[in-house]
Design a protein around this motif. Structure first.
Motif, mmCIF file in Angstrom:
data_model
loop_
_atom_site.group_PDB
_atom_site.id
_atom_site.type_symbol
_atom_site.label_atom_id
_atom_site.label_comp_id
_atom_site.label_asym_id
_atom_site.label_seq_id
_atom_site.Cartn_x
_atom_site.Cartn_y
_atom_site.Cartn_z
ATOM 1 N N CYS A 8 84.830 23.975 1.421
ATOM 2 C CA CYS A 8 84.424 23.218 0.232
ATOM 3 C C CYS A 8 83.127 23.792 -0.278
ATOM 4 O O CYS A 8 82.103 23.705 0.387
ATOM 5 N N VAL A 9 83.189 24.421 -1.442
ATOM 6 C CA VAL A 9 81.992 25.010 -2.030
ATOM 7 C C VAL A 9 81.570 24.139 -3.200
ATOM 8 O O VAL A 9 82.326 23.963 -4.147
ATOM 9 N N THR A 10 80.391 23.585 -3.143
ATOM 10 C CA THR A 10 79.896 22.740 -4.224
ATOM 11 C C THR A 10 78.597 23.316 -4.743
ATOM 12 O O THR A 10 78.104 24.328 -4.273
ATOM 13 N N ASP A 11 78.039 22.635 -5.699
ATOM 14 C CA ASP A 11 76.758 23.054 -6.249
ATOM 15 C C ASP A 11 75.598 22.649 -5.350
ATOM 16 O O ASP A 11 74.446 22.784 -5.713
ATOM 17 N N GLY A 12 75.924 22.144 -4.177
ATOM 18 C CA GLY A 12 74.870 21.700 -3.271
ATOM 19 C C GLY A 12 74.540 20.249 -3.514
ATOM 20 O O GLY A 12 75.128 19.587 -4.371
ATOM 21 N N PRO A 13 73.623 19.690 -2.747
ATOM 22 C CA PRO A 13 73.273 18.290 -2.902
ATOM 23 C C PRO A 13 72.795 17.992 -4.312
ATOM 24 O O PRO A 13 72.236 18.842 -4.983
ATOM 25 N N TYR A 56 83.765 14.066 -21.878
ATOM 26 C CA TYR A 56 83.930 15.030 -20.793
ATOM 27 C C TYR A 56 82.633 15.771 -20.476
ATOM 28 O O TYR A 56 82.342 16.078 -19.318
ATOM 29 N N GLU A 57 81.837 16.068 -21.503
ATOM 30 C CA GLU A 57 80.631 16.862 -21.304
ATOM 31 C C GLU A 57 79.604 16.158 -20.415
ATOM 32 O O GLU A 57 78.714 16.787 -19.858
ATOM 33 N N GLN A 58 79.713 14.843 -20.287
ATOM 34 C CA GLN A 58 78.745 14.117 -19.465
ATOM 35 C C GLN A 58 79.176 14.007 -18.004
ATOM 36 O O GLN A 58 78.392 13.582 -17.152
ATOM 37 N N LEU A 59 80.417 14.394 -17.711
ATOM 38 C CA LEU A 59 80.907 14.284 -16.342
ATOM 39 C C LEU A 59 80.210 15.277 -15.418
ATOM 40 O O LEU A 59 79.962 16.420 -15.805
ATOM 41 N N ILE A 60 79.910 14.850 -14.208
ATOM 42 C CA ILE A 60 79.416 15.746 -13.174
ATOM 43 C C ILE A 60 80.623 16.184 -12.350
ATOM 44 O O ILE A 60 81.202 15.392 -11.609
ATOM 45 N N ILE A 61 81.029 17.436 -12.511
ATOM 46 C CA ILE A 61 82.220 17.950 -11.848
ATOM 47 C C ILE A 61 81.795 19.043 -10.868
ATOM 48 O O ILE A 61 81.273 20.082 -11.285
ATOM 49 N N PRO A 62 82.002 18.837 -9.565
ATOM 50 C CA PRO A 62 81.637 19.881 -8.602
ATOM 51 C C PRO A 62 82.362 21.189 -8.891
ATOM 52 O O PRO A 62 83.490 21.207 -9.378
ATOM 53 N N LEU A 118 74.960 19.341 -12.198
ATOM 54 C CA LEU A 118 74.130 18.453 -11.389
ATOM 55 C C LEU A 118 72.652 18.778 -11.552
ATOM 56 O O LEU A 118 71.815 17.892 -11.690
ATOM 57 N N SER A 119 72.352 20.068 -11.541
ATOM 58 C CA SER A 119 70.952 20.485 -11.559
ATOM 59 C C SER A 119 70.265 20.243 -12.889
ATOM 60 O O SER A 119 69.039 20.226 -12.966
ATOM 61 N N LEU A 173 70.493 17.487 -14.820
ATOM 62 C CA LEU A 173 70.203 16.092 -15.131
ATOM 63 C C LEU A 173 68.743 15.721 -14.869
ATOM 64 O O LEU A 173 68.142 14.985 -15.645
ATOM 65 N N THR A 174 68.189 16.215 -13.784
ATOM 66 C CA THR A 174 66.809 15.841 -13.452
ATOM 67 C C THR A 174 65.814 16.277 -14.529
ATOM 68 O O THR A 174 65.018 15.456 -14.992
ATOM 69 N N PRO A 175 65.816 17.546 -14.975
ATOM 70 C CA PRO A 175 64.872 17.902 -16.047
ATOM 71 C C PRO A 175 65.151 17.171 -17.353
ATOM 72 O O PRO A 175 64.209 16.835 -18.088
ATOM 73 N N ILE A 176 66.422 16.905 -17.676
ATOM 74 C CA ILE A 176 66.751 16.162 -18.900
ATOM 75 C C ILE A 176 66.133 14.772 -18.853
ATOM 76 O O ILE A 176 65.476 14.319 -19.798
ATOM 77 N N ASN A 177 66.351 14.065 -17.739
ATOM 78 C CA ASN A 177 65.833 12.704 -17.623
ATOM 79 C C ASN A 177 64.312 12.681 -17.573
ATOM 80 O O ASN A 177 63.672 11.813 -18.175
ATOM 81 N N MET A 178 63.716 13.631 -16.861
ATOM 82 C CA MET A 178 62.254 13.684 -16.785
ATOM 83 C C MET A 178 61.652 13.962 -18.166
ATOM 84 O O MET A 178 60.671 13.322 -18.567
ATOM 85 N N PHE A 179 62.233 14.906 -18.883
ATOM 86 C CA PHE A 179 61.768 15.255 -20.222
ATOM 87 C C PHE A 179 61.861 14.045 -21.151
ATOM 88 O O PHE A 179 60.907 13.713 -21.871
#
Length: 442
Positions: A27-32, A182-188, A391-392, A394-400
């Motif tokens: 299982c290869v994902t984008d990580g935590p 669809y663009e808002q979905l977090i898809i591994p 996944l990666s 979302l954090t800068p978007i929300n912080m900004f």
């Protein structure tokens, strides 16, 4: 052996067969996940949240919260306390259970080595009482297999007919576009690869995506799904779009003290009807609905359906390294990015962010802090030009977005936009060319 035990054994056999047929066992994902909850060691469920199994990722087209469960993010069973997983799932849902929500279950990646037991599934269903089941409007099961169908038959005697009607099987990711933003979905990444593999494996069958005819030209009165430029060209008297002006005006008057404003949904049919009225150029009176959440959802829907997000694709590319900006410099960086916006986008963004700043000032009553507002509006103000959010990102978007709201006076200057009940009007003269300077006639 009773029928239930036989079905359970059959389910185990099917799962093993599916593993053998899948050449890529890993299982290869984008990580935590890198969102604020899962990356914070002080989070009460950090041991579970850090895997990114459960994600909250924006709203669907009608303002209902999207919650994603990704099987491929489940670690081996000996590395995860499944009881803690159940508690964390309830902890997440408790934040949204009072409103309508959508659950998306990505089945691919469930293995013998990481799957919860059927006993765990029974306990989970029993513990999710009516308050959870009532407001879950749809359960999308993506990439179902024989294992899923057998498990469904095991649980059928326990599941009400009404709940069963909420289940929708989705064979290909493209089918989700018909139902969700669809663009808002977090898809591994592993799920994306599996979907592509399924599509390539088709032999002579119809393509999973249905060809649609070219879009019709928008109506002259169209308000949703058209650009800011189009709205301005069709209505030269107003710089602030009609939908934005009217929803902000109403919400300032009626919704500032409403708990959970922007976090709850409204009846889907009402939202469709209001959009139709706007697009036909007919008047909309939000007082008729006696529900502030209608105006709140319409506002979010308007922003979400802009062909280019309000803060532009260009800003999205710049904030991906936002976490690398020193904390003391982030406000000035936000100011710089806002000043670089096209003039019309700047004016409209300032108008909207001024309102969200006002909402945040009432957070004691409405529970919508800058952080909470950023989780709601970030994905509606920024998105990549192609593909879905990762996944990666979302954090800068929300912080900004949180900084734009919390530090609105510093980011946009001391001059506030005009009152919403006095929308900006244009003379026959062009806007002054001084950067982001405008002269409203009130």
């Amino acid at each position: 052996m009773n029928s239930t035990s036989a079905l359970e054994q059959l389910a185990e056999i099917e799962l093993q067969k599916e593993e053998e047929e899948d050449e890529d066992q890993s299982c290869v994902t984008d990580g935590p996940s890198t969102n604020s909850c899962s990356s914070d060691p002080s989070h009460p469920y950090y041991d579970v949240a850090r895997h990114g199994i459960v994600q909250v990722c924006g709203d669907d087209k009608f303002g209902r919260k999207l919650i994603v469960f990704s099987s491929c993010c489940l670690p081996p069973s000996h590395q995860l306390n499944h009881r803690r997983l159940l508690e964390y799932l309830k902890f997440t849902l408790d934040q949204y259970v009072e409103m309508d929500y959508i659950l998306v279950y990505f089945h691919h990646g469930l293995r013998s080595g990481n799957k919860p037991s059927l006993k765990w599934l029974r306990e989970a269903y029993a513990e999710f009482d009516r308050k959870y089941k009532k407001n879950m409007k749809t359960l999308f099961v993506v990439h179902p297999t024989n294992f899923i169908r057998i498990v469904w038959n095991i649980f059928k005697p326990l599941i009400s007919h009404k709940f069963g009607k909420k289940l929708i099987y989705v064979n290909y990711l493209t089918e989700l576009r018909e139902h969700l933003n669809y663009e808002q979905l977090i898809i591994p990444a592993d799920v994306l690869r599996h979907d592509e593999k399924l599509r390539l494996a088709q032999k002579g069958g119809p393509a999973p995506s249905v060809k649609t005819p070219p879009p019709r030209p928008p109506l002259p009165t169209q308000q949703f799904g058209v650009s800011l430029q189009y709205l301005r060209e069709k209505n030269m008297e107003a710089i602030i779009p009609l939908v934005l002006s009217q929803t902000v005006t109403y919400l300032k008057e009626k919704g500032l003290n409403t708990e959970g404003i922007f976090r709850r949904s409204a009846r889907v049919q009402i939202i469709k009807d209001v959009q139709k009225l706007y697009n036909l150029g007919k008047p909309v009176d939000f007082n008729e609905f006696n529900d502030v959440h209608v105006a709140a959802v319409i506002l979010k829907t308007f922003l979400r359906e802009l062909p280019e997000p309000l803060l532009t694709f260009n800003v999205y590319t710049h904030i991906q390294d936002f976490l690398n900006v020193e904390s003391s410099l982030r406000v000035s960086r936000c100011r710089q990015l806002m000043e670089d916006l096209p003039e019309h986008n700047f004016i409209v963004a300032k108008y909207l962010l001024s309102f969200l700043y006002t909402v945040s000032q009432q957070s004691v009553e409405n529970r919508m802090s800058p952080s909470n507002l950023s989780c709601v509006f970030g994905v509606n103000l920024l998105r990549p030009p192609h593909g879905s959010l990762s996944l990666s990102s979302l954090t800068p978007i929300n912080m900004f977005t949180e900084i734009l709201i919390q530090h609105f006076p510093s980011v946009f200057g001391s001059r506030c936009p005009p009152r919403p009940d006095h929308p900006l009007t244009l003379t026959t003269q062009p806007l002054p060319r001084t950067k982001h300077c405008f002269l409203p006639i009130l």
